[in-house]
Design a protein around this motif. Structure first.
Motif, PDB file in Angstrom:
ATOM      1  N   VAL A 102      -7.196  28.287  -9.756  1.00 29.37           N
ATOM      2  CA  VAL A 102      -6.637  29.628  -9.643  1.00 29.37           C
ATOM      3  C   VAL A 102      -7.047  30.218  -8.298  1.00 29.37           C
ATOM      4  O   VAL A 102      -8.222  30.226  -7.934  1.00 29.37           O
ATOM      5  N   GLY A 103      -6.063  30.683  -7.554  1.00 29.24           N
ATOM      6  CA  GLY A 103      -6.316  31.281  -6.243  1.00 29.24           C
ATOM      7  C   GLY A 103      -6.445  30.283  -5.116  1.00 29.24           C
ATOM      8  O   GLY A 103      -6.530  30.668  -3.955  1.00 29.24           O
ATOM      9  N   GLU A 104      -6.471  29.006  -5.428  1.00 28.66           N
ATOM     10  CA  GLU A 104      -6.560  27.972  -4.395  1.00 28.66           C
ATOM     11  C   GLU A 104      -5.186  27.687  -3.807  1.00 28.66           C
ATOM     12  O   GLU A 104      -4.185  27.668  -4.516  1.00 28.66           O
ATOM     13  N   THR A 105      -5.149  27.434  -2.525  1.00 28.68           N
ATOM     14  CA  THR A 105      -3.922  27.080  -1.834  1.00 28.68           C
ATOM     15  C   THR A 105      -3.919  25.574  -1.588  1.00 28.68           C
ATOM     16  O   THR A 105      -4.911  25.036  -1.087  1.00 28.68           O
ATOM     17  N   PRO A 106      -2.833  24.886  -1.941  1.00 31.18           N
ATOM     18  CA  PRO A 106      -2.782  23.441  -1.657  1.00 31.18           C
ATOM     19  C   PRO A 106      -2.927  23.185  -0.155  1.00 31.18           C
ATOM     20  O   PRO A 106      -2.545  24.014   0.679  1.00 31.18           O
ATOM     21  N   LEU A 107      -3.465  22.025   0.164  1.00 37.27           N
ATOM     22  CA  LEU A 107      -3.630  21.641   1.569  1.00 37.27           C
ATOM     23  C   LEU A 107      -2.271  21.442   2.220  1.00 37.27           C
ATOM     24  O   LEU A 107      -1.342  20.905   1.616  1.00 37.27           O
ATOM     25  N   SER A 108      -2.168  21.847   3.462  1.00 38.02           N
ATOM     26  CA  SER A 108      -0.951  21.597   4.231  1.00 38.02           C
ATOM     27  C   SER A 108      -0.974  20.146   4.712  1.00 38.02           C
ATOM     28  O   SER A 108      -2.022  19.494   4.704  1.00 38.02           O
ATOM     29  N   PRO A 109       0.174  19.616   5.128  1.00 34.10           N
ATOM     30  CA  PRO A 109       0.179  18.244   5.654  1.00 34.10           C
ATOM     31  C   PRO A 109      -0.840  18.096   6.789  1.00 34.10           C
ATOM     32  O   PRO A 109      -0.958  18.968   7.647  1.00 34.10           O
ATOM     33  N   GLY A 110      -1.591  17.019   6.755  1.00 30.88           N
ATOM     34  CA  GLY A 110      -2.615  16.779   7.765  1.00 30.88           C
ATOM     35  C   GLY A 110      -3.572  15.700   7.305  1.00 30.88           C
ATOM     36  O   GLY A 110      -3.324  15.003   6.319  1.00 30.88           O
ATOM     37  N   PHE A 111      -4.687  15.574   8.011  1.00 26.95           N
ATOM     38  CA  PHE A 111      -5.692  14.558   7.726  1.00 26.95           C
ATOM     39  C   PHE A 111      -7.005  15.224   7.338  1.00 26.95           C
ATOM     40  O   PHE A 111      -7.482  16.123   8.044  1.00 26.95           O
ATOM     41  N   TYR A 112      -7.581  14.747   6.227  1.00 28.14           N
ATOM     42  CA  TYR A 112      -8.781  15.353   5.668  1.00 28.14           C
ATOM     43  C   TYR A 112      -9.737  14.268   5.183  1.00 28.14           C
ATOM     44  O   TYR A 112      -9.307  13.182   4.824  1.00 28.14           O
ATOM     45  N   THR A 113     -11.030  14.620   5.158  1.00 33.33           N
ATOM     46  CA  THR A 113     -12.045  13.701   4.633  1.00 33.33           C
ATOM     47  C   THR A 113     -12.839  14.415   3.550  1.00 33.33           C
ATOM     48  O   THR A 113     -13.264  15.553   3.732  1.00 33.33           O
ATOM     49  N   TYR A 114     -13.020  13.726   2.421  1.00 37.72           N
ATOM     50  CA  TYR A 114     -13.930  14.177   1.373  1.00 37.72           C
ATOM     51  C   TYR A 114     -15.216  13.385   1.556  1.00 37.72           C
ATOM     52  O   TYR A 114     -15.247  12.180   1.303  1.00 37.72           O
ATOM     53  N   GLU A 115     -16.259  14.052   2.024  1.00 30.58           N
ATOM     54  CA  GLU A 115     -17.569  13.413   2.130  1.00 30.58           C
ATOM     55  C   GLU A 115     -18.230  13.533   0.756  1.00 30.58           C
ATOM     56  O   GLU A 115     -18.466  14.644   0.280  1.00 30.58           O
ATOM     57  N   LEU A 116     -18.491  12.388   0.126  1.00 24.90           N
ATOM     58  CA  LEU A 116     -19.010  12.376  -1.240  1.00 24.90           C
ATOM     59  C   LEU A 116     -20.433  11.831  -1.290  1.00 24.90           C
ATOM     60  O   LEU A 116     -20.742  10.817  -0.669  1.00 24.90           O
ATOM     61  N   ASN A 117     -21.263  12.520  -2.066  1.00 26.18           N
ATOM     62  CA  ASN A 117     -22.636  12.096  -2.271  1.00 26.18           C
ATOM     63  C   ASN A 117     -22.925  12.118  -3.762  1.00 26.18           C
ATOM     64  O   ASN A 117     -22.482  13.026  -4.469  1.00 26.18           O
ATOM     65  N   VAL A 118     -23.632  11.122  -4.247  1.00 29.06           N
ATOM     66  CA  VAL A 118     -24.089  11.093  -5.629  1.00 29.06           C
ATOM     67  C   VAL A 118     -25.604  11.310  -5.599  1.00 29.06           C
ATOM     68  O   VAL A 118     -26.341  10.498  -5.038  1.00 29.06           O
ATOM     69  N   LEU A 119     -26.034  12.414  -6.188  1.00 27.80           N
ATOM     70  CA  LEU A 119     -27.455  12.743  -6.214  1.00 27.80           C
ATOM     71  C   LEU A 119     -28.171  11.926  -7.283  1.00 27.80           C
ATOM     72  O   LEU A 119     -27.536  11.340  -8.163  1.00 27.80           O
TER      73      LEU A 119
END
Length: 131
Positions: A102-119
């Motif tokens: 809710v209230g989030e805007t979808p990403l526009s076309p482009g390049f993105y990175t999800y940096e993921l860490n497992v604690l």
């Protein structure tokens, strides 16, 4: 002699104009032809990610080693944070489950990175990066 110098000068001018035209119109940015959000995964943890599912789509980023990157995958709809399911051999399955968008805007076309860490607690941390 003057004609020879004029011919040489004219050749240099034509070469310079052609070079400028090629530089201005011959190069394309990788973002010029992108029509969807392209997401890759960076593993900033110390364990190997056998598979990473991002969002509800059945797209899987496979075999992301510690400090390694996956390839980019295209997503029709994606957000700066999303559902993440990481499978890591004997380590198990780790999930990041957002409550809502809710209230989030979808990403526009482009390049993105999800940096993921497992604690150590099993919690998944996501750092969103615009490439």
């Amino acid at each position: 002699m003057i004609l020879i110098l004029k011919d040489q000068m004219m050749g240099k001018v034509i070469s310079a104009v052609l070079l400028i035209v090629l530089v201005c119109f011959g190069c394309t940015d990788r973002d010029d032809t992108v029509t969807m959000a392209n997401i890759r995964v960076k593993n900033v943890s110390s364990i190997n990610f056998d598979s990473v599912q991002v969002g509800a789509e059945d797209k899987i980023h496979e075999n992301v080693t510690p400090n390694g990157f996956s390839d980019y995958l295209e997503y029709e709809t994606a957000y700066s944070y999303d559902y993440i399911k990481i499978t890591s051999g004997e380590e198990g399955v780790f999930i990041l489950q957002p409550i809502d968008f809710v209230g989030e805007t979808p990403l526009s076309p482009g390049f993105y990175t999800y940096e993921l860490n497992v604690l150590e607690t099993g919690e998944v941390q996501l750092n969103f990066v615009i490439d």
